[in-house]
Design an enzyme around this catalytic site. Sequence first.
Site, PDB file in Angstrom:
ATOM      1  N   CYS A  43      75.411 -20.498 -43.486  1.00 54.47           N
ATOM      2  CA  CYS A  43      75.458 -21.330 -44.690  1.00 54.47           C
ATOM      3  C   CYS A  43      75.843 -20.556 -45.949  1.00 54.47           C
ATOM      4  O   CYS A  43      76.087 -21.154 -46.980  1.00 54.47           O
ATOM      5  CB  CYS A  43      74.096 -21.974 -44.924  1.00 54.47           C
ATOM      6  SG  CYS A  43      72.839 -20.731 -45.199  1.00 54.47           S
ATOM      7  N   CYS A 112      67.665 -20.651 -40.435  1.00 54.25           N
ATOM      8  CA  CYS A 112      67.296 -20.270 -41.805  1.00 54.25           C
ATOM      9  C   CYS A 112      66.127 -19.299 -41.803  1.00 54.25           C
ATOM     10  O   CYS A 112      65.965 -18.512 -42.729  1.00 54.25           O
ATOM     11  CB  CYS A 112      66.890 -21.487 -42.612  1.00 54.25           C
ATOM     12  SG  CYS A 112      68.079 -22.811 -42.552  1.00 54.25           S
TER      13      CYS A 112
HETATM   14 FE1  FES Z   1      71.041 -21.638 -45.697  1.00 59.01          FE
HETATM   15 FE2  FES Z   1      68.855 -22.607 -44.695  1.00 59.01          FE
HETATM   16  S1  FES Z   1      70.719 -23.658 -44.983  1.00 59.01           S
HETATM   17  S2  FES Z   1      69.203 -20.596 -45.323  1.00 59.01           S
END
Ligand code: FES
Length: 134
Positions: A43, A112
């Site tokens: 992400c 995450c």
């Molecule tokens: Fe990036 Fe959770 S979506 S750390």
Amino acid sequence: MNELRTVSKMGYSEKVMEQFKNPQNMGKMEDPDGVGTVGNPVCGDMLKFYIKVKDGKIVDAKVETFGCVAAIATSSMTTQMVIGMTLEEAKELSRQQVAEALDGLPPHKMHCSNLAADALHKAIEDYESQHSND
Ligand code: FES
């Protein structure tokens, strides 16, 4: 029914939401003994973990987290779990243990939780690389 009440609409447990709303040990540490930075390739979020070490134990931990609800909650929980641990114990702390302490994370959010544990382990490596001749 009970189970439904303990999980938010996003699939987060109450413990995750508590940590997210009131995160502990956030921010930069002045004069840390070890620092670890990791980015999440999935992400693009990022996290910096700071530790203070005394007599082989983590006596303080702080974290700067630029990430989602799960990243913030796991960061906060990880700092609370490692303060008081020996370096050896902290090296063994896994993302699963952090997730369990939060009553679990939604499956699509498990990635995450890598951030906090990985950054902690890097901070320990950083500390040890500076103190290898002690
Ligand atoms: Fe990036 Fe959770 S979506 S750390």
